[in-house]
Enzyme design. Structure first.
Site, PDB file in Angstrom:
ATOM      1  N   LYS A 114       0.817  -1.228   0.000  1.00 31.47           N
ATOM      2  CA  LYS A 114       0.000   0.000   0.000  1.00 31.47           C
ATOM      3  C   LYS A 114       0.842   1.265   0.000  1.00 31.47           C
ATOM      4  O   LYS A 114       0.392   2.314  -0.442  1.00 31.47           O
ATOM      5  CB  LYS A 114      -0.956  -0.005   1.198  1.00 31.47           C
ATOM      6  CG  LYS A 114      -2.097  -0.987   0.993  1.00 31.47           C
ATOM      7  CD  LYS A 114      -3.022  -1.044   2.175  1.00 31.47           C
ATOM      8  CE  LYS A 114      -4.086  -2.126   1.984  1.00 31.47           C
ATOM      9  NZ  LYS A 114      -4.786  -2.456   3.214  1.00 31.47           N
ATOM     10  N   LYS A 193      -6.189 -11.772  -6.129  1.00 35.78           N
ATOM     11  CA  LYS A 193      -7.271 -11.907  -5.169  1.00 35.78           C
ATOM     12  C   LYS A 193      -8.382 -10.920  -5.528  1.00 35.78           C
ATOM     13  O   LYS A 193      -8.084  -9.801  -5.945  1.00 35.78           O
ATOM     14  CB  LYS A 193      -6.655 -11.562  -3.798  1.00 35.78           C
ATOM     15  CG  LYS A 193      -7.585 -11.491  -2.655  1.00 35.78           C
ATOM     16  CD  LYS A 193      -6.890 -10.851  -1.467  1.00 35.78           C
ATOM     17  CE  LYS A 193      -7.037  -9.342  -1.475  1.00 35.78           C
ATOM     18  NZ  LYS A 193      -6.863  -8.676  -0.193  1.00 35.78           N
ATOM     19  N   LYS A 196     -11.340  -4.856  -3.763  1.00 36.89           N
ATOM     20  CA  LYS A 196     -11.907  -3.554  -4.108  1.00 36.89           C
ATOM     21  C   LYS A 196     -10.846  -2.652  -4.724  1.00 36.89           C
ATOM     22  O   LYS A 196     -11.115  -1.882  -5.632  1.00 36.89           O
ATOM     23  CB  LYS A 196     -12.440  -2.873  -2.830  1.00 36.89           C
ATOM     24  CG  LYS A 196     -13.542  -3.653  -2.162  1.00 36.89           C
ATOM     25  CD  LYS A 196     -13.841  -3.153  -0.760  1.00 36.89           C
ATOM     26  CE  LYS A 196     -13.342  -4.100   0.301  1.00 36.89           C
ATOM     27  NZ  LYS A 196     -13.855  -3.863   1.643  1.00 36.89           N
TER      28      LYS A 196
END
Ligand code: TYM
Length: 342
Positions: A114, A193, A196
């Site tokens: 991230k 995976k 979102k």
């Protein structure tokens, strides 16, 4: 009467709830209320570690509560609440910071992913797993049902519990990770995976038309170029998804027909899409009812936060006592350090 074991789990309000969330989390959360005392939390304080807009955040919190309830999570039989409505989550996270090595946080895979490419990384993103440990340990949960991607964070939660217990005395159980079927659902690309943040998802409240428009784009066995090439269901994500919504007999039939090229990928996707839409129809209907009745949703969250708070207070009072912080502790300890009179 023996006390039921405790379960805690959480989900970020960062996008539309998708099939990965449903299979990896919601479905199991809904069942676990039969056997455990469950706390389910919408973790908005985690979600704000990324860029966000205030109205969008609030809408997502509402929609996610709707999706959870529509998926069969009965708020009368568990504690369903929003993280920021229970201030003790932040308080305990701060206290846990002092037993958590920065190096351990920097090694977290999700942190690396991230923060990669960001010009400036906010401290919340680094401390994210400390807050996650606080979420779980605040309720002294025994089990945490999650998808595979959360394993490393849960390992860190156990380390935090161990380190804190070693320094201040045994208070926290080391929570066990529970994963099972559906704990790593792949996205429409068939590689990553379902997530979102990648945008490869199937929303659980998609209507049949939307569902088909998404499922038809799903990647299948890459080696099967023409309809009369035999396919390999073992490497096909569309076939893997059939496992959750198509009965054994129908699946065995699809498997053979794919291998013998008597069914094409589009037909296989059509069956999947229809079965998903049918399976999720009750979820869509309940979601529509709840959306039309927003006061009920707000009431559920208020009651959940109240119950959560009363449990959180119990843990915090022991933690504060052991760590020597908080007004009650100071008042009760005055005699220990006050100068003795003549
Ligand atoms: P989040 O919001 O990314 O996901 C919520 C839950 O859904 C699971 N999940 C999946 N399972 C299977 N296949 C997928 N493709 C898939 N995508 C998501 C996740 O594993 C998770 O169980 N850090 C957490 C939220 C959190 C939390 C907690 C979880 C905060 N505090 C305490 C457990 C306990 C997260 O970002 O989940």
């Amino acid at each position: 009467m023996s006390q039921r074991k405790r379960v805690f789990s959480g989900i970020q309000p960062t996008g539309e709830a998708h099939l990965g969330n449903y299979l990896g989390a919601f479905r199991r959360w809904a069942e676990m209320v039969n056997d455990y005392e469950c706390f389910y939390c919408i973790v908005d304080l985690h979600a704000i570690t990324r860029d966000y807009e205030r109205p969008e955040l609030l809408r997502r919190v509402f929609e996610l509560t709707v999706s959870l309830m529509a998926s069969g999570i009965d708020p009368e039989r568990c504690t369903l609440f929003v993280q920021s409505h229970v201030a003790q989550h932040s308080e305990l996270a701060w206290l846990f910071n002092v037993v958590t090595p920065v190096g351990d946080l920097q090694r977290m895979t999700q942190y690396k992913e991230k923060s990669a490419g960001l010009e400036s990384v906010n401290a919340g993103l680094l401390n994210y797993p400390v807050l996650q440990a606080a979420d779980i340990l605040l309720y002294r949960a025994d089990y945490v049902p999650v998808g595979d991607d959360q394993r490393q964070h849960l390992e860190l939660s156990r380390d935090v519990a161990r380190k804190w217990n070693a320094r201040f005395g045994d208070v926290f159980p080391e929570p066990e990770t529970l994963t099972g079927a559906g704990s790593r659902v792949l996205g429409l690309d068939g590689v990553a995976k379902m997530s979102k943040s990648i945008g490869n998802t199937l929303p659980i409240v998609a209507d049949p038309e939307q569902m088909w428009s998404l499922v038809r784009t799903a990647v299948t066995d890459p080696a099967r170029v023409r309809k009369n090439d035999p396919g390999n269901p073992n490497v096909c994500n569309v076939f893997a998804l059939h496992e959750f919504v198509t009965d054994d007999e129908a699946r065995a039939d699809i498997e053979i027909r794919c291998q013998t090229a008597t069914i094409g990928c589009v037909d296989c996707k059509r069956i999947l899409s229809d079965n998903l839409s049918e399976h999720l129809a009750p979820v869509r209907e309940r979601a529509a009812e709840l959306t039309a009745n927003p006061e009920r949703v707000v009431e559920v969250l208020a009651a959940g936060a109240e119950r959560a708070r009363s449990e959180a207070e119990k843990t915090m009072s022991i933690v504060c006592e052991r760590m020597g912080v908080g007004p009650d502790v100071l008042a009760a300890s005055l005699r220990e350090f006050a100068p003795k009179g003549p």
